[in-house]
Design an enzyme around this catalytic site. Structure first.
Site, PDB file in Angstrom:
ATOM      1  N   ASP A  58      54.169 -12.744  18.250  1.00 23.18           N
ATOM      2  CA  ASP A  58      53.093 -12.721  18.722  1.00 23.18           C
ATOM      3  C   ASP A  58      52.517 -12.499  18.433  1.00 23.18           C
ATOM      4  OD1 ASP A  58      51.923 -15.358  20.584  1.00 23.18           O
ATOM      5  OD2 ASP A  58      51.121 -13.446  21.847  1.00 23.18           O
ATOM      6  N   GLU A 116      48.494 -11.276  16.392  1.00 22.33           N
ATOM      7  CA  GLU A 116      47.778 -11.149  17.130  1.00 22.33           C
ATOM      8  C   GLU A 116      46.748  -9.866  16.654  1.00 22.33           C
ATOM      9  OE1 GLU A 116      48.776 -12.983  21.240  1.00 22.33           O
ATOM     10  OE2 GLU A 116      48.863 -10.714  21.234  1.00 22.33           O
ATOM     11  N   HIS A 162      54.843 -16.229  28.001  1.00 17.94           N
ATOM     12  CA  HIS A 162      55.316 -15.498  26.492  1.00 17.94           C
ATOM     13  C   HIS A 162      56.209 -14.136  27.024  1.00 17.94           C
ATOM     14  CE1 HIS A 162      54.283 -12.089  23.719  1.00 17.94           C
ATOM     15  NE2 HIS A 162      53.404 -11.574  24.717  1.00 17.94           N
ATOM     16  N   SER A 171      34.823 -25.684  -3.737  1.00 17.72           N
ATOM     17  CA  SER A 171      34.330 -25.491  -5.156  1.00 17.72           C
ATOM     18  C   SER A 171      35.811 -24.732  -6.130  1.00 17.72           C
ATOM     19  CB  SER A 171      33.558 -24.847  -5.045  1.00 17.72           C
ATOM     20  OG  SER A 171      33.324 -23.768  -4.668  1.00 17.72           O
ATOM     21  N   GLU A 208      50.119  -7.623  31.808  1.00 19.86           N
ATOM     22  CA  GLU A 208      49.398  -6.039  32.551  1.00 19.86           C
ATOM     23  C   GLU A 208      49.396  -6.366  33.663  1.00 19.86           C
ATOM     24  OE1 GLU A 208      45.276  -7.818  31.851  1.00 19.86           O
ATOM     25  OE2 GLU A 208      46.888  -8.304  30.460  1.00 19.86           O
ATOM     26  N   TYR A 240      45.901 -19.234  37.776  1.00 19.99           N
ATOM     27  CA  TYR A 240      45.460 -20.310  37.462  1.00 19.99           C
ATOM     28  C   TYR A 240      44.053 -20.135  36.925  1.00 19.99           C
ATOM     29  CZ  TYR A 240      43.109 -25.489  38.388  1.00 19.99           C
ATOM     30  OH  TYR A 240      43.810 -26.375  38.731  1.00 19.99           O
TER      31      TYR A 240
END
Length: 329
Positions: A190, A194, A107, A251, A83, A24
């Site tokens: 991914d 990172e 993931h 610019s 992990e 959570y």
């Protein structure tokens, strides 16, 4: 890549099914709440009476300890940190995972690098929203959704992809667009993003730019503004409309200087360094190093975090950021 939208997906496939969201944190909370609001039967699996347990209950969700959440669940969502997933899976998930269930990830690290070996009689899928959890929740509440990826590693029931897509629809992701890919592609791109660009490459460039200006005799506060503070402006512009929008808004001087000088900074040698980062990911070297540090109580990571916090850039930045904070009356 195949892209799916609302009309392509039937969420009824998972209506009435039991969904266990394990963890959570940012992703677990966002996904559990969005699923709940979409009318799905969600139970959050966390440690009893811990901070997450109490937070989930306060949010109005059903809560159970992980083994109880997994038992009889039709979809088990592994939304825990990479992990800890292998140990949690081995101890609490594997003994309670029922035949025909869908084991879902946000993931692909644990599956791609074979840190979790699922049984042959379950679906193994991924539904990965492409945003931090708080942004996923905010966009959902606004009536839209963030894009997501879906993958199938193992299709035992014949419905694996449809289940992943239904979960994506429950997040509102099909309103934006859902891309089909593979566990291997998602995991390795991914990690590379990172390490080489978003977290590793960007911070290294900011640090080097700050040090170059300070060593050149310029005030550190000015260096902070020019190399760090304004990065949000640039990344927001690129995110909204690509390089073209960014070059249009800045610019002409910034555009000309950037286009004519950037290859001095990101050189062929820099790209070779990126290739070595990708090599470490593809070979499993990074996975082995990260797993070893985890088993060593994150000793190396803690040392690196302390060193980072002591950078002059960080010390100056805290003082400057405080100037932008509005004090509550």
């Amino acid at each position: 890549m195949q892209i799916y939208h609302d009309a392509d997906v039937d969420m009824d496939l998972i209506k009435g099914k039991k969904i266990a969201v394990l963890g959570y944190g940012a992703q677990g909370r966002a996904q559990a709440l969005c699923f709940h609001d979409s009318g799905l039967d969600v139970t959050v699996g966390v440690r009893k009476d811990g901070k997450s347990w109490n937070k989930a209950k306060e949010d109005g969700l059903k809560v159970a300890e992980i083994p109880d959440a997994v038992k009889d669940a039709d979809v088990v969502m592994m939304l825990l940190p990479d992990e800890v997933q292998p140990d949690i899976y081995k101890e609490f998930v594997a003994p309670n995972l029922k035949k025909g269930a869908a084991l879902e990830f946000a993931h692909g690290f644990a599956i791609t690098f074979k840190l979790i070996d699922p049984p042959a009689d379950v679906d193994v899928i991924m539904m990965a929203p492409k945003a931090p959890g708080d942004m996923e929740r905010l966009v959902f509440l606004e009536g839209f959704g963030v894009p997501a990826l879906v993958c199938v590693y193992q299709d035992y029931t014949g419905n694996a992809k449809d289940i992943a897509l239904a979960l994506a629809k429950g997040m509102g992701a099909t309103r934006a667009g859902v891309f089909e890919t593979t566990f291997d592609n998602e995991t390795k791109t991914d990690l590379f993003g990172e390490q080489a660009v978003l977290c590793g490459g960007l911070t290294a460039m900011i640090k080097a730019g700050f040090e170059t200006l300070v060593e050149g005799g310029y005030p550190p506060e000015m260096a902070y503004f020019e190399v760090l503070h304004e990065t949000k402006l640039i990344t927001d512009l690129i995110n909204a409309g690509g390089f073209e929008k960014m070059w249009y808004v800045v610019s002409n001087t910034a555009e000309y200087g950037g286009l004519t000088r950037r290859d001095r900074v990101i050189t062929a040698e820099s790209k070779a360094g990126m290739r070595s980062v990708l090599d470490d990911i593809e070979s499993g070297k990074f996975k082995d190093e990260w797993r070893a540090d985890w088993k060593n109580n994150l000793a190396e990571l803690k040392t690196l975090e302390k060193k980072e916090s002591e950078l002059q850039l960080e010390v100056v930045g805290k003082d400057i950021r405080a100037l932008f904070e509005r004090k509550k009356q």
